[in-house]
Design a protein around this motif. Structure first.
Motif, PDB file in Angstrom:
ATOM      1  N   PHE A 110      56.376  92.396  65.183  1.00 59.33           N
ATOM      2  CA  PHE A 110      57.026  93.577  65.760  1.00 59.33           C
ATOM      3  C   PHE A 110      57.822  93.195  67.014  1.00 59.33           C
ATOM      4  O   PHE A 110      58.970  93.630  67.182  1.00 59.33           O
ATOM      5  N   VAL A 111      57.244  92.407  67.888  1.00 56.76           N
ATOM      6  CA  VAL A 111      57.924  92.020  69.131  1.00 56.76           C
ATOM      7  C   VAL A 111      59.181  91.211  68.829  1.00 56.76           C
ATOM      8  O   VAL A 111      60.244  91.433  69.438  1.00 56.76           O
ATOM      9  N   VAL A 112      59.100  90.266  67.893  1.00 57.27           N
ATOM     10  CA  VAL A 112      60.267  89.470  67.540  1.00 57.27           C
ATOM     11  C   VAL A 112      61.372  90.350  66.986  1.00 57.27           C
ATOM     12  O   VAL A 112      62.560  90.195  67.323  1.00 57.27           O
ATOM     13  N   PHE A 113      61.006  91.322  66.135  1.00 55.63           N
ATOM     14  CA  PHE A 113      62.013  92.216  65.567  1.00 55.63           C
ATOM     15  C   PHE A 113      62.674  93.069  66.651  1.00 55.63           C
ATOM     16  O   PHE A 113      63.897  93.233  66.671  1.00 55.63           O
ATOM     17  N   VAL A 114      61.874  93.607  67.562  1.00 56.98           N
ATOM     18  CA  VAL A 114      62.420  94.464  68.621  1.00 56.98           C
ATOM     19  C   VAL A 114      63.355  93.675  69.526  1.00 56.98           C
ATOM     20  O   VAL A 114      64.394  94.192  69.966  1.00 56.98           O
ATOM     21  N   LEU A 115      63.029  92.430  69.799  1.00 56.29           N
ATOM     22  CA  LEU A 115      63.840  91.633  70.719  1.00 56.29           C
ATOM     23  C   LEU A 115      65.076  91.029  70.065  1.00 56.29           C
ATOM     24  O   LEU A 115      65.979  90.573  70.776  1.00 56.29           O
ATOM     25  N   THR A 116      65.137  91.000  68.738  1.00 52.49           N
ATOM     26  CA  THR A 116      66.273  90.363  68.069  1.00 52.49           C
ATOM     27  C   THR A 116      67.178  91.329  67.331  1.00 52.49           C
ATOM     28  O   THR A 116      68.280  90.946  66.925  1.00 52.49           O
ATOM     29  N   ASN A 117      66.749  92.575  67.134  1.00 46.63           N
ATOM     30  CA  ASN A 117      67.576  93.536  66.400  1.00 46.63           C
ATOM     31  C   ASN A 117      68.595  94.166  67.345  1.00 46.63           C
ATOM     32  O   ASN A 117      68.220  94.845  68.304  1.00 46.63           O
ATOM     33  N   PRO A 118      69.895  93.984  67.111  1.00 48.39           N
ATOM     34  CA  PRO A 118      70.913  94.559  67.998  1.00 48.39           C
ATOM     35  C   PRO A 118      70.941  96.070  67.986  1.00 48.39           C
ATOM     36  O   PRO A 118      71.520  96.689  68.876  1.00 48.39           O
ATOM     37  N   PRO A 123      70.306  91.472  71.738  1.00 50.49           N
ATOM     38  CA  PRO A 123      69.329  90.506  71.225  1.00 50.49           C
ATOM     39  C   PRO A 123      68.910  89.474  72.258  1.00 50.49           C
ATOM     40  O   PRO A 123      69.729  88.953  73.036  1.00 50.49           O
ATOM     41  N   LEU A 124      67.606  89.200  72.280  1.00 49.60           N
ATOM     42  CA  LEU A 124      66.995  88.183  73.129  1.00 49.60           C
ATOM     43  C   LEU A 124      67.220  88.435  74.615  1.00 49.60           C
ATOM     44  O   LEU A 124      67.134  87.521  75.424  1.00 49.60           O
ATOM     45  N   ARG A 125      67.474  89.681  74.966  1.00 46.46           N
ATOM     46  CA  ARG A 125      67.577  90.075  76.372  1.00 46.46           C
ATOM     47  C   ARG A 125      66.514  91.138  76.640  1.00 46.46           C
ATOM     48  O   ARG A 125      66.455  92.135  75.908  1.00 46.46           O
ATOM     49  N   PRO A 126      65.697  90.959  77.668  1.00 45.60           N
ATOM     50  CA  PRO A 126      64.597  91.912  77.909  1.00 45.60           C
ATOM     51  C   PRO A 126      65.071  93.196  78.574  1.00 45.60           C
ATOM     52  O   PRO A 126      64.443  93.692  79.512  1.00 45.60           O
ATOM     53  N   TYR A 127      66.174  93.754  78.096  1.00 46.54           N
ATOM     54  CA  TYR A 127      66.666  95.002  78.651  1.00 46.54           C
ATOM     55  C   TYR A 127      65.848  96.171  78.111  1.00 46.54           C
ATOM     56  O   TYR A 127      65.463  96.190  76.941  1.00 46.54           O
TER      57      TYR A 127
END
Length: 335
Positions: A110-118, A123-127
């Motif tokens: 879940f965390v990987v999907f949330v952080l990589t799905n535009p 993507p890959l930014r902790p905004y």
């Protein structure tokens, strides 16, 4: 040469009754589907779970090897020395390092999907974005349901409370002297405490925790990534929601009324890594669900595990569609 017949010459019984403005229109659209019900795609996805349990249970009944192997009702499994398959052993590597810590793998995917799905943010930014917050709240709600069912509910979890409520108790099996004094054994209220002193649960209804966990974990991942997959394939989103004015509308209508959070979120593309990891975890959970259906628990224990899991998923992913106030907090995947 005969004269061409005019429409008036055609018998009235072939023409049918004349059309009038008072006749009901034949093209009246059907009433909109309830927002609480799944779409056709979601229904197909959900049906995989009971079908898997059914096929696994049928296999365990029809397979001569599985049917002839001794089965322990207290441990809901075959004794290791008589296990008809490697997956029928509780200590198989997939059960020990995947199912037993299944919520860790669910959380990781879940965390990987949330952080990589535009579609949720850069993507890959902790905004922190509205969609990421809503997805996190949905995850927290599902996790809370998993916790109260299997881990803790102001003391023992609901699975253990249900077992005791249906007449179950802890029986001491390791020590012969302890077996003679069952009054002490009855004080062990949780399955973990019972096993810690060498006892076993007996006598009550034990909801299949494996079935519950595997359906809850894979269901969470499926419902979160499904809008991204359908969008990538150009499929129509058939979900319907109840608006604040009481009208039922498609998800597309609600999305058009929203302001875009950032220009880079206008295209909802799928990031391969996050989706593939989520699909991989969900696929392995499905396989272990099939193994659980074939080699562990009774039909009714698996069925109640399915019902409890579906109840949690419905509250988080379907109830908000018909309750605008709840949808304002939990949101909806992809919206």
């Amino acid at each position: 040469m005969s004269a061409r017949r005019r429409p008036a010459d055609i018998p009235s019984d072939l023409n049918g009754p004349p059309l009038t403005t008072t006749m009901p229109a034949s093209s009246t659209p059907p009433s909109p589907r309830s927002p609480f019900l799944p779409t056709r795609l979601e229904a197909l996805l959900i049906s995989i779970y009971p079908l898997t349990l059914f096929l696994g249970s049928v296999f365990s009944t029809l397979s001569a090897t599985t049917r002839s192997a001794p089965y322990s009702a207290s441990s809901q499994s075959h004794p290791p020395e008589f296990a008809p398959s490697y997956f029928a052993k509780k200590k198989n590597i997939f059960n020990v390092y995947f199912v037993k810590v299944g919520w860790f793998w669910t959380t990781l995917a879940f965390v990987v999907f949330v952080l990589t799905n535009p579609g949720l943010g850069v993507p890959l930014r902790p905004y922190v974005t509205r969609r990421r917050v809503a997805a996190s709240l949905r995850y927290a709600a599902v996790t809370a349901w998993w916790t109260v069912i299997t881990q803790w509910f102001f003391g023992p979890p609901l699975i253990d409370r249900g077992f005791r409520f249906t007449g179950g108790q802890c029986e001491m099996l390791r020590d012969a002297a302890a077996r003679e004094d069952m009054s002490d054994a009855r004080e062990y209220f949780t399955a973990a405490a019972c096993k810690a002193v060498g006892g076993q649960w007996k006598g009550g209804h034990d909801i299949s925790g494996h079935v519950f966990l595997l359906i809850m974990g894979s269901g969470l991942l499926w419902f979160e990534i499904l809008p991204a997959l359908t969008r990538a394939e150009g499929l129509r989103d058939g979900r319907r929601v109840l608006l604040s004015d009481g009208k039922v509308a498609s998800v597309a209508v609600e999305k058009q009324a929203e302001k875009k959070e950032a220009a880079n979120q206008t295209q909802e593309q799928v990031t391969a890594a996050g989706v593939k990891i989520a699909l991989g975890v969900a696929a392995l959970m499905w396989w272990m669900l099939l193994m659980t259906a074939a080699f562990f628990h009774t039909w009714f224990e698996k069925f109640t595990g399915l019902l409890v899991a579906f109840a949690g998923l419905w509250v988080v992913y379907f109830l908000p569609r018909g309750v605008p106030a709840l949808r304002a907090v939990l949101g909806m995947p992809g919206v």
